[in-house]
Scaffold this motif. Structure first.
Motif, PDB file in Angstrom:
ATOM      1  N   GLY A  62       0.802  -1.222  -0.174  1.00 23.99           N
ATOM      2  CA  GLY A  62      -0.048   0.060  -0.142  1.00 23.99           C
ATOM      3  C   GLY A  62       0.810   1.502  -0.111  1.00 23.99           C
ATOM      4  O   GLY A  62       2.016   1.287  -0.312  1.00 23.99           O
ATOM      5  N   VAL A  63       0.073   2.205   0.224  1.00 29.83           N
ATOM      6  CA  VAL A  63       0.735   3.691   0.343  1.00 29.83           C
ATOM      7  C   VAL A  63       0.688   4.330   1.869  1.00 29.83           C
ATOM      8  O   VAL A  63      -0.044   4.029   2.471  1.00 29.83           O
ATOM      9  N   GLN A  64       1.673   5.361   1.771  1.00 32.97           N
ATOM     10  CA  GLN A  64       1.582   5.938   2.749  1.00 32.97           C
ATOM     11  C   GLN A  64       2.121   7.410   2.594  1.00 32.97           C
ATOM     12  O   GLN A  64       2.696   7.732   1.865  1.00 32.97           O
ATOM     13  N   LEU A  65       1.514   8.407   3.612  1.00 35.07           N
ATOM     14  CA  LEU A  65       1.491   9.803   3.095  1.00 35.07           C
ATOM     15  C   LEU A  65       3.081  10.103   3.437  1.00 35.07           C
ATOM     16  O   LEU A  65       3.637   9.817   4.425  1.00 35.07           O
ATOM     17  N   THR A  66       3.943  11.089   2.742  1.00 39.19           N
ATOM     18  CA  THR A  66       5.154  11.592   2.907  1.00 39.19           C
ATOM     19  C   THR A  66       4.892  12.796   3.985  1.00 39.19           C
ATOM     20  O   THR A  66       3.697  13.143   4.042  1.00 39.19           O
ATOM     21  N   GLN A  67       5.783  13.403   4.400  1.00 45.21           N
ATOM     22  CA  GLN A  67       5.732  14.510   5.248  1.00 45.21           C
ATOM     23  C   GLN A  67       5.089  15.597   4.531  1.00 45.21           C
ATOM     24  O   GLN A  67       4.096  16.446   5.109  1.00 45.21           O
ATOM     25  N   LYS A  68       5.315  15.683   3.199  1.00 50.76           N
ATOM     26  CA  LYS A  68       4.925  16.815   2.222  1.00 50.76           C
ATOM     27  C   LYS A  68       3.275  16.390   2.015  1.00 50.76           C
ATOM     28  O   LYS A  68       2.443  17.234   2.207  1.00 50.76           O
ATOM     29  N   GLY A  69       3.077  15.200   1.862  1.00 52.76           N
ATOM     30  CA  GLY A  69       1.626  14.792   1.659  1.00 52.76           C
ATOM     31  C   GLY A  69       0.815  15.002   3.093  1.00 52.76           C
ATOM     32  O   GLY A  69      -0.388  15.295   2.784  1.00 52.76           O
ATOM     33  N   LYS A  70       1.493  14.639   4.179  1.00 57.12           N
ATOM     34  CA  LYS A  70       0.859  14.672   5.307  1.00 57.12           C
ATOM     35  C   LYS A  70       0.396  16.262   5.759  1.00 57.12           C
ATOM     36  O   LYS A  70      -0.674  16.409   5.861  1.00 57.12           O
ATOM     37  N   ARG A  71       1.311  17.291   5.370  1.00 55.62           N
ATOM     38  CA  ARG A  71       1.018  18.749   5.485  1.00 55.62           C
ATOM     39  C   ARG A  71      -0.324  19.051   4.605  1.00 55.62           C
ATOM     40  O   ARG A  71      -1.126  19.736   5.003  1.00 55.62           O
ATOM     41  N   TYR A  72      -0.260  18.563   3.301  1.00 57.25           N
ATOM     42  CA  TYR A  72      -1.230  18.988   2.548  1.00 57.25           C
ATOM     43  C   TYR A  72      -2.597  18.534   3.035  1.00 57.25           C
ATOM     44  O   TYR A  72      -3.538  18.930   3.081  1.00 57.25           O
ATOM     45  N   ALA A  73      -2.416  17.178   3.244  1.00 57.96           N
ATOM     46  CA  ALA A  73      -3.581  16.569   3.808  1.00 57.96           C
ATOM     47  C   ALA A  73      -4.364  17.196   5.237  1.00 57.96           C
ATOM     48  O   ALA A  73      -5.370  17.494   5.279  1.00 57.96           O
ATOM     49  N   GLU A  74      -3.499  17.392   6.004  1.00 58.20           N
ATOM     50  CA  GLU A  74      -3.903  17.955   7.271  1.00 58.20           C
ATOM     51  C   GLU A  74      -4.434  19.271   7.161  1.00 58.20           C
ATOM     52  O   GLU A  74      -5.629  19.632   7.841  1.00 58.20           O
ATOM     53  N   GLU A  75      -4.070  20.097   6.081  1.00 55.38           N
ATOM     54  CA  GLU A  75      -4.635  21.424   5.872  1.00 55.38           C
ATOM     55  C   GLU A  75      -6.088  21.347   5.244  1.00 55.38           C
ATOM     56  O   GLU A  75      -7.016  22.005   5.609  1.00 55.38           O
ATOM     57  N   LEU A  76      -6.263  20.249   4.336  1.00 54.40           N
ATOM     58  CA  LEU A  76      -7.508  19.925   3.675  1.00 54.40           C
ATOM     59  C   LEU A  76      -8.501  19.620   4.721  1.00 54.40           C
ATOM     60  O   LEU A  76      -9.655  19.918   4.548  1.00 54.40           O
ATOM     61  N   VAL A  77      -8.022  18.390   5.354  1.00 59.13           N
ATOM     62  CA  VAL A  77      -8.827  18.060   6.464  1.00 59.13           C
ATOM     63  C   VAL A  77      -9.290  18.856   7.169  1.00 59.13           C
ATOM     64  O   VAL A  77     -10.528  18.997   7.608  1.00 59.13           O
ATOM     65  N   ARG A  78      -8.526  19.810   7.927  1.00 60.43           N
ATOM     66  CA  ARG A  78      -8.848  20.638   9.053  1.00 60.43           C
ATOM     67  C   ARG A  78     -10.044  21.765   8.210  1.00 60.43           C
ATOM     68  O   ARG A  78     -10.847  21.945   9.043  1.00 60.43           O
ATOM     69  N   LYS A  79      -9.800  22.057   7.055  1.00 64.00           N
ATOM     70  CA  LYS A  79     -10.741  23.231   6.623  1.00 64.00           C
ATOM     71  C   LYS A  79     -12.171  22.636   6.384  1.00 64.00           C
ATOM     72  O   LYS A  79     -13.202  22.979   6.642  1.00 64.00           O
ATOM     73  N   HIS A  80     -12.022  21.241   5.661  1.00 64.69           N
ATOM     74  CA  HIS A  80     -13.293  20.823   5.438  1.00 64.69           C
ATOM     75  C   HIS A  80     -14.026  20.217   6.448  1.00 64.69           C
ATOM     76  O   HIS A  80     -15.240  20.601   6.602  1.00 64.69           O
ATOM     77  N   ARG A  81     -13.382  19.785   7.503  1.00 64.88           N
ATOM     78  CA  ARG A  81     -14.247  19.230   8.792  1.00 64.88           C
ATOM     79  C   ARG A  81     -14.595  20.340   9.546  1.00 64.88           C
ATOM     80  O   ARG A  81     -15.701  20.252  10.192  1.00 64.88           O
ATOM     81  N   ILE A  82     -14.030  21.465   9.708  1.00 61.13           N
ATOM     82  CA  ILE A  82     -14.478  22.808  10.354  1.00 61.13           C
ATOM     83  C   ILE A  82     -15.619  22.969   9.513  1.00 61.13           C
ATOM     84  O   ILE A  82     -16.823  23.565  10.371  1.00 61.13           O
ATOM     85  N   TRP A  83     -15.554  22.976   8.288  1.00 63.36           N
ATOM     86  CA  TRP A  83     -16.847  23.619   7.481  1.00 63.36           C
ATOM     87  C   TRP A  83     -18.069  22.834   7.697  1.00 63.36           C
ATOM     88  O   TRP A  83     -19.167  23.010   7.986  1.00 63.36           O
TER      89      TRP A  83
END
Length: 215
Positions: free
Chosen positions: A58-79
């Motif tokens: 399978g796949v795993q997020l890199t540090q770069k991917g993790k930062r992007y994902a956290e930002e996207l998830v934060r905005k999405h879930r707060i909305w």
């Protein structure tokens, strides 16, 4: 970054891809797309150093991917939290609205909205919300389908999917419900459980059981 690539980052995050390997099959099942499409997108994300890949695992997020994902998830879930708690949307209807809003929301606006909501730690379907510094307590839960016969578990969160959330609303399966696993169907893959909280017996289909996380 394309919306589809962002969806991949969010679902890999949601499936535990910050610490664990997430299979292409899990991604395909969660996004309701063909496995071949997942392979193609994973290759593109590897080229951009958003994920690493281990063959047949399978796949795993890199540090770069993790930062992007956290930002996207934060905005999405707060909305999502705002739409459910403040505007009284049904939980099954907020995903598409939040998807649109997250892409036009500045960091400053999301911080103010976060404060307005009292800095929630989880969204309406149970997913963690990173704070403005990227801090959060990662979940160490498992899929309902992986729970053993006779085991008692607590429903912790659901994959953010309209059809799933509509179904779970119909059968009255809620976050925090205590379930006792009765049996797994070896052919169909469904899971029969007793909802100890509601004192009801439920047969949860194979696909649905892959969308429900328990602890």
């Amino acid at each position: 970054m394309t919306p589809m690539k962002e969806d991949y980052l969010k679902i890999i995050f949601e499936l535990g891809g910050t610490d664990d390997l997430v299979s292409n099959k899990q991604i395909a099942l969660s996004l309701n797309i063909a496995a071949g499409s997942v392979t193609e997108m994973v290759n593109k994300m590897m080229a951009e150093k958003l994920v690493t890949h281990q063959p047949y695992s399978g796949v795993q997020l890199t540090q770069k991917g993790k930062r992007y994902a956290e930002e996207l998830v934060r905005k999405h879930r707060i909305w999502e939290t705002f739409l459910v708690n403040t505007l009284h949307y049904d939980i099954s209807d907020v995903h598409d609205e939040a998807e649109l809003l997250e892409h036009v929301t500045s960091d400053k606006m999301i911080d103010h909205l976060d404060d307005f909501l009292g800095n929630p730690k989880r969204c309406p379907h149970g997913g963690v919300i990173p704070d403005r510094n990227g801090n959060y307590h990662p979940d160490h839960d498992k899929l309902l389908t992986d729970a053993k016969d006779g085991e008692e578990v607590i429903v912790n969160r659901f994959i953010d999917n309209h059809d799933l959330l509509t179904l779970l609303g119909d059968i009255k399966l809620d976050i925090g419900d205590k379930l006792k696993i009765i049996s797994h169907d070896p052919f169909e893959g469904s899971v029969t459980v007793k909802n100890v909280t509601d004192k009801k017996k439920l047969v949860i289909g194979f696909k649905t059981a892959h969308y429900v996380f328990v602890r």
